[in-house]
Design a protein around this motif. Structure first.
Motif, PDB file in Angstrom:
ATOM      1  N   LEU A 120     -22.873  -5.590   4.405  1.00  0.00           N
ATOM      2  CA  LEU A 120     -21.597  -5.357   3.732  1.00  0.00           C
ATOM      3  C   LEU A 120     -20.724  -4.583   4.700  1.00  0.00           C
ATOM      4  CD1 LEU A 120     -19.834  -5.544   1.202  1.00  0.00           C
ATOM      5  CD2 LEU A 120     -20.870  -3.407   0.410  1.00  0.00           C
ATOM      6  N   PRO A 121     -19.802  -5.249   5.396  1.00  0.00           N
ATOM      7  CA  PRO A 121     -19.003  -4.561   6.416  1.00  0.00           C
ATOM      8  C   PRO A 121     -18.212  -3.403   5.826  1.00  0.00           C
ATOM      9  CG  PRO A 121     -18.745  -6.950   6.570  1.00  0.00           C
ATOM     10  CD  PRO A 121     -19.464  -6.672   5.275  1.00  0.00           C
ATOM     11  N   ASN A 122     -18.091  -2.345   6.593  1.00  0.00           N
ATOM     12  CA  ASN A 122     -17.266  -1.218   6.178  1.00  0.00           C
ATOM     13  C   ASN A 122     -16.583  -0.634   7.390  1.00  0.00           C
ATOM     14  OD1 ASN A 122     -19.009   0.962   7.342  1.00  0.00           O
ATOM     15  ND2 ASN A 122     -20.474   0.132   5.853  1.00  0.00           N
ATOM     16  N   SER A 123     -15.744   0.338   7.165  1.00  0.00           N
ATOM     17  CA  SER A 123     -14.973   0.936   8.241  1.00  0.00           C
ATOM     18  C   SER A 123     -14.853   2.425   8.006  1.00  0.00           C
ATOM     19  CB  SER A 123     -13.576   0.293   8.306  1.00  0.00           C
ATOM     20  OG  SER A 123     -12.742   0.989   9.219  1.00  0.00           O
ATOM     21  N   SER A 124     -14.559   3.161   9.066  1.00  0.00           N
ATOM     22  CA  SER A 124     -14.315   4.589   8.925  1.00  0.00           C
ATOM     23  C   SER A 124     -12.869   4.863   8.522  1.00  0.00           C
ATOM     24  CB  SER A 124     -14.628   5.310  10.242  1.00  0.00           C
ATOM     25  OG  SER A 124     -13.838   4.784  11.293  1.00  0.00           O
ATOM     26  N   ASN A 125     -12.063   3.783   8.428  1.00  0.00           N
ATOM     27  CA  ASN A 125     -10.664   3.917   8.011  1.00  0.00           C
ATOM     28  C   ASN A 125     -10.473   3.332   6.622  1.00  0.00           C
ATOM     29  OD1 ASN A 125      -9.383   4.947  10.567  1.00  0.00           O
ATOM     30  ND2 ASN A 125     -10.295   3.070  11.334  1.00  0.00           N
ATOM     31  N   THR A 126      -9.555   3.903   5.869  1.00  0.00           N
ATOM     32  CA  THR A 126      -9.253   3.391   4.541  1.00  0.00           C
ATOM     33  C   THR A 126      -7.850   3.828   4.141  1.00  0.00           C
ATOM     34  OG1 THR A 126     -10.034   3.237   2.256  1.00  0.00           O
ATOM     35  CG2 THR A 126     -10.157   5.401   3.296  1.00  0.00           C
ATOM     36  N   PHE A 127      -7.376   3.378   3.001  1.00  0.00           N
ATOM     37  CA  PHE A 127      -6.124   3.862   2.437  1.00  0.00           C
ATOM     38  C   PHE A 127      -6.458   4.800   1.296  1.00  0.00           C
ATOM     39  CE2 PHE A 127      -4.397   0.268   4.694  1.00  0.00           C
ATOM     40  CZ  PHE A 127      -3.113   0.677   5.022  1.00  0.00           C
ATOM     41  N   HIS A 128      -5.711   5.912   1.209  1.00  0.00           N
ATOM     42  CA  HIS A 128      -5.980   6.903   0.165  1.00  0.00           C
ATOM     43  C   HIS A 128      -4.685   7.646  -0.156  1.00  0.00           C
ATOM     44  CE1 HIS A 128      -9.194   8.672  -2.173  1.00  0.00           C
ATOM     45  NE2 HIS A 128      -8.680   9.883  -1.964  1.00  0.00           N
ATOM     46  N   ASP A 129      -4.732   8.460  -1.201  1.00  0.00           N
ATOM     47  CA  ASP A 129      -3.543   9.203  -1.613  1.00  0.00           C
ATOM     48  C   ASP A 129      -3.040  10.091  -0.484  1.00  0.00           C
ATOM     49  OD1 ASP A 129      -3.910   8.083  -4.100  1.00  0.00           O
ATOM     50  OD2 ASP A 129      -5.057   9.775  -4.881  1.00  0.00           O
ATOM     51  N   ASP A 158     -13.064   9.540   0.611  1.00  0.00           N
ATOM     52  CA  ASP A 158     -14.327   8.819   0.517  1.00  0.00           C
ATOM     53  C   ASP A 158     -14.160   7.416   1.073  1.00  0.00           C
ATOM     54  OD1 ASP A 158     -15.662  10.925  -0.712  1.00  0.00           O
ATOM     55  OD2 ASP A 158     -14.943  10.332  -2.699  1.00  0.00           O
ATOM     56  N   ILE A 159     -15.181   6.951   1.783  1.00  0.00           N
ATOM     57  CA  ILE A 159     -15.167   5.608   2.354  1.00  0.00           C
ATOM     58  C   ILE A 159     -16.093   4.733   1.520  1.00  0.00           C
ATOM     59  CG2 ILE A 159     -15.582   4.210   4.402  1.00  0.00           C
ATOM     60  CD1 ILE A 159     -13.348   6.202   4.776  1.00  0.00           C
ATOM     61  N   VAL A 160     -15.543   3.662   0.940  1.00  0.00           N
ATOM     62  CA  VAL A 160     -16.341   2.762   0.118  1.00  0.00           C
ATOM     63  C   VAL A 160     -17.426   2.109   0.961  1.00  0.00           C
ATOM     64  CG1 VAL A 160     -16.295   0.663  -1.274  1.00  0.00           C
ATOM     65  CG2 VAL A 160     -14.420   2.312  -1.452  1.00  0.00           C
ATOM     66  N   ALA A 161     -18.647   2.110   0.459  1.00  0.00           N
ATOM     67  CA  ALA A 161     -19.809   1.479   1.102  1.00  0.00           C
ATOM     68  C   ALA A 161     -20.201   2.149   2.415  1.00  0.00           C
ATOM     69  CB  ALA A 161     -19.565  -0.012   1.339  1.00  0.00           C
ATOM     70  N   LYS A 162     -19.717   3.389   2.631  1.00  0.00           N
ATOM     71  CA  LYS A 162     -20.057   4.073   3.875  1.00  0.00           C
ATOM     72  C   LYS A 162     -21.559   4.345   3.961  1.00  0.00           C
ATOM     73  CE  LYS A 162     -18.891   5.975   7.751  1.00  0.00           C
ATOM     74  NZ  LYS A 162     -18.383   5.146   8.855  1.00  0.00           N
ATOM     75  N   PHE A 185       0.826  -1.209   0.000  1.00  0.00           N
ATOM     76  CA  PHE A 185       0.000   0.000   0.000  1.00  0.00           C
ATOM     77  C   PHE A 185       0.862   1.262   0.000  1.00  0.00           C
ATOM     78  CE2 PHE A 185      -4.023  -2.003   2.045  1.00  0.00           C
ATOM     79  CZ  PHE A 185      -4.347  -2.558   0.807  1.00  0.00           C
ATOM     80  N   GLU A 186       1.933   1.249   0.800  1.00  0.00           N
ATOM     81  CA  GLU A 186       2.744   2.451   0.951  1.00  0.00           C
ATOM     82  C   GLU A 186       3.668   2.692  -0.236  1.00  0.00           C
ATOM     83  OE1 GLU A 186       4.751   1.962   4.646  1.00  0.00           O
ATOM     84  OE2 GLU A 186       2.982   2.413   5.871  1.00  0.00           O
ATOM     85  N   SER A 187       4.313   1.633  -0.752  1.00  0.00           N
ATOM     86  CA  SER A 187       5.314   1.816  -1.799  1.00  0.00           C
ATOM     87  C   SER A 187       4.734   1.786  -3.202  1.00  0.00           C
ATOM     88  CB  SER A 187       6.400   0.734  -1.677  1.00  0.00           C
ATOM     89  OG  SER A 187       5.831  -0.564  -1.842  1.00  0.00           O
ATOM     90  N   VAL A 188       3.731   0.954  -3.444  1.00  0.00           N
ATOM     91  CA  VAL A 188       3.173   0.814  -4.788  1.00  0.00           C
ATOM     92  C   VAL A 188       1.974   1.741  -4.989  1.00  0.00           C
ATOM     93  CG1 VAL A 188       2.141  -0.781  -6.445  1.00  0.00           C
ATOM     94  CG2 VAL A 188       3.976  -1.565  -4.933  1.00  0.00           C
ATOM     95  N   ASP A 223       1.065   4.193  -2.870  1.00  0.00           N
ATOM     96  CA  ASP A 223       1.289   5.495  -2.238  1.00  0.00           C
ATOM     97  C   ASP A 223       0.107   5.881  -1.367  1.00  0.00           C
ATOM     98  OD1 ASP A 223       2.793   7.741  -1.623  1.00  0.00           O
ATOM     99  OD2 ASP A 223       1.867   8.954  -3.193  1.00  0.00           O
ATOM    100  N   TRP A 224      -0.390   4.898  -0.603  1.00  0.00           N
ATOM    101  CA  TRP A 224      -1.489   5.118   0.312  1.00  0.00           C
ATOM    102  C   TRP A 224      -0.966   5.200   1.744  1.00  0.00           C
ATOM    103  CZ3 TRP A 224      -5.678   1.040  -1.446  1.00  0.00           C
ATOM    104  CH2 TRP A 224      -6.270   1.498  -2.643  1.00  0.00           C
ATOM    105  N   SER A 225      -1.688   5.882   2.578  1.00  0.00           N
ATOM    106  CA  SER A 225      -1.386   5.923   4.001  1.00  0.00           C
ATOM    107  C   SER A 225      -2.704   5.784   4.757  1.00  0.00           C
ATOM    108  CB  SER A 225      -0.703   7.243   4.379  1.00  0.00           C
ATOM    109  OG  SER A 225      -1.560   8.345   4.151  1.00  0.00           O
ATOM    110  N   PRO A 226      -2.679   5.269   5.983  1.00  0.00           N
ATOM    111  CA  PRO A 226      -3.935   5.102   6.731  1.00  0.00           C
ATOM    112  C   PRO A 226      -4.611   6.444   6.959  1.00  0.00           C
ATOM    113  CG  PRO A 226      -2.153   3.863   7.748  1.00  0.00           C
ATOM    114  CD  PRO A 226      -1.526   4.747   6.727  1.00  0.00           C
ATOM    115  N   ARG A 227      -5.897   6.518   6.685  1.00  0.00           N
ATOM    116  CA  ARG A 227      -6.691   7.726   6.902  1.00  0.00           C
ATOM    117  C   ARG A 227      -7.932   7.351   7.684  1.00  0.00           C
ATOM    118  NH1 ARG A 227      -5.211  11.766   3.452  1.00  0.00           N
ATOM    119  NH2 ARG A 227      -6.257  13.039   5.045  1.00  0.00           N
TER     120      ARG A 227
END
Length: 247
Positions: free
Chosen positions: A85-94, A101-105, A27-30, A32-36
């Motif tokens: 459909l489980p979802n979370s308030s956390n995701t990876f993004h630029d 945006d949170i998928v399926a939020k 996620f980080e190197s390819v 370029d995402w970081s936890p949000r």
């Protein structure tokens, strides 16, 4: 990631281990995402929360002492919403993105699960509440592991709420929980313990959700189950009250 590999190249999993370290690095190197984290306003903690929780704690202690209530008849429950459909308030993004945006939020299909446990460490059968106004809203009787749930005494019901599409607990479902789960448990404990009488007091420790604290439910318990005492956790103090009870 595992699901994609299983779908597109399952042979890789014979030699490749999809570890947390690899996923994080990918996620980080390819990507370029970081936890949000997505945020929303939280319920405000009352200024006198500590005092309220202390009062609730000693109220519970007094009830146990005065009525000689054993820990196995102190039943605490809470409800939690579970999304299909489980979802979370956390995701990876630029990195540096201002809008995340949170998928399926906005996915709203869900049910409410009522989980109850005792001060003695036992769990009562679960209650599952679905939106709808009839049994047609419930999972199929042939659903996976449905027989096992029924055998364990789970109560699977529908909300029949005034709010269309709501799966939250209602007065109807709370009455059903008392009738189908709590009261049979209370009687079972009494029958198994020769030191307990038929009129042994039991305690339900619950939060101030409007249906719980409403006059209709309190009156129902008073009239129909006089050997059951409702003890309330102060509003918006559930976590602090839980810590104090554990202490």
């Amino acid at each position: 990631m595992l699901a994609v590999i299983k779908e597109r190249a399952p042979d890789l999993l014979t030699t490749f281990k999809c570890s947390e370290k690899f996923v994080r690095s990918f996620f980080e190197s390819v990507m370029d995402w970081s936890p949000r984290k997505g945020t929303r306003a939280a319920a405000k903690l009352p200024r006198d929360a500590e005092d309220k929780c202390e009062e609730a704690f000693f109220r519970l202690v007094y009830i146990m002492k005065w009525h000689n209530v054993p820990p196995k008849l102190i039943v605490n429950f809470d409800q939690i919403g579970n999304y299909i459909l489980p979802n979370s308030s956390n995701t990876f993004h630029d990195r540096g993105a201002e809008q995340v945006d949170i998928v399926a939020k906005d996915e709203k299909r869900a049910y409410t699960l009522l989980v109850a446990s005792t001060a003695d460490g036992d769990f009562l059968p679960f209650q599952q509440v679905w939106s709808g106004a009839s049994e047609r809203s419930l999972p199929s009787k042939t659903a996976h592991r449905m027989n096992e749930a029924v055998e364990k005494g789970f109560d699977i019901t529908f909300a029949k709420s005034d709010k269309k599409g709501s799966h939250y607990s209602t007065l109807k479902t709370m009455k059903e929980w008392i009738v189908n789960i709590f009261e049979p448990y209370r009687k079972e404990v009494i029958e198994a313990d020769p030191d307990l009488d038929d009129d042994q007091i039991a305690v339900v420790y619950l939060d101030c959700y409007p249906v719980h604290a409403g006059e209709s439910f309190r009156t129902y318990i008073w009239d129909s189950y006089p050997y059951t005492i409702l003890c309330f956790v102060p509003a918006n103090c559930e976590y602090r009250a839980h810590k104090r009870t554990l202490a």
